[in-house]
Enzyme design. Sequence first.
Site, short mmCIF file in Angstrom:
data_model
loop_
_atom_site.label_atom_id
_atom_site.label_comp_id
_atom_site.label_asym_id
_atom_site.label_seq_id
_atom_site.Cartn_x
_atom_site.Cartn_y
_atom_site.Cartn_z
CD GLU A 201 -1.52 2.34 2.00
OE1 GLU A 201 -2.27 3.33 2.00
OE2 GLU A 201 -0.42 2.33 2.59
CG ASP A 248 -4.80 2.69 6.46
OD1 ASP A 248 -3.94 2.42 7.32
OD2 ASP A 248 -4.51 3.09 5.32
#
Length: 361
Positions: A201, A248
């Site tokens: 990511e 997240d």
Amino acid sequence: MAGCRDPRVVDTLHLLLLVAVLPLAVSGVRRGAVDWTQEKNYHQPALLNVSSLRQVAEGTSISEMWQNDLRPLLIERYPGSPGSFAARQHIMQRIQRLQADWVLEVDTFLSQTPYGYRSFSNIISTLNPTAKRHLVLACHYDSKYFPHWDDRVFVGATDSAVPCAMMLELARALDKQLFSLKNISDSRPDLSLQLIFFDGEEAFHLWSPQDSLYGSRHLASKMASTPHPPGARDTNQLHGMDLLVLLDLIGAPFPTFPNFFPNTARWFGRLEAIEHGLRELGLLKDHSSERWYFRNYGYGGVIQDDHIPFLRRGVPVLHLISSPFPEVWHTMDDNEENLDRTTIDNLNKILQVFVLEYLHL
């Protein structure tokens, strides 16, 4: 989570226009003969009673999660590093020991980075892959690469070791209920659960469309070209994703999670309602009515994260990211010492109730 604020928080008009034209679920609409790919638009949660809510609160263990799931992930784990391999093995071993019989897939690929070609590996864990529809929980397990500074390494506790541990704890705490999903019945929708742990990511250098979201970009493209159910001609694995819930930047005290997308507002509303309900029952610790976690105060800027490749392909998304970002974001202080156990424990309970409601368990 990577990049600085400017490249990650983007003008959202085109994305909001995209999600605005996606089908909105209307409570009370009669389904009739609805194509299975549209069933998610009419899906309703099965609300838990007070006794079941108490069982969820009693069944999850922040201490067990901390020791068995989280601490092994608090290491340097950028793509291709020894820590990345160790984190991947840890996640898979924790899932393999469960009764629910998850089917694990590792999606390994090479991609060009600012430092040459690197290997990445997404982890996809699916309950009952033959089910047409899946609720999907996701996070990234890589940490951002930083040069060592004064013998310190970046371990990305909120970014995103804690979300990974929360998903593992959910699988453990709900193992008995999730095991029952193997037995498809007419009384329950053809629906199951999938956990995705993305690699890559973070940007290696500076956040850009090419240097970021390596794992999610690859997997979204792969799923879009994979027929689902197997042998189907007109539908692929993305059609089978009811809802992508991306976690997240979780673990700091006093987080706020806004709602980003109108087409999933009703599911964000369930998170709000669950939080309120658990608090009224005294099942959330040190929780102030002046500091709600989930606040639906309109649709702000879309934050660049692993949901974007799926959102652009029409997958409904709940983006559970604390906004503003934690103060420790992308610093060496994003470590175990600065995590808030009580907040994580409370969020575990809310997320687990949400999953049970969605899956009619």
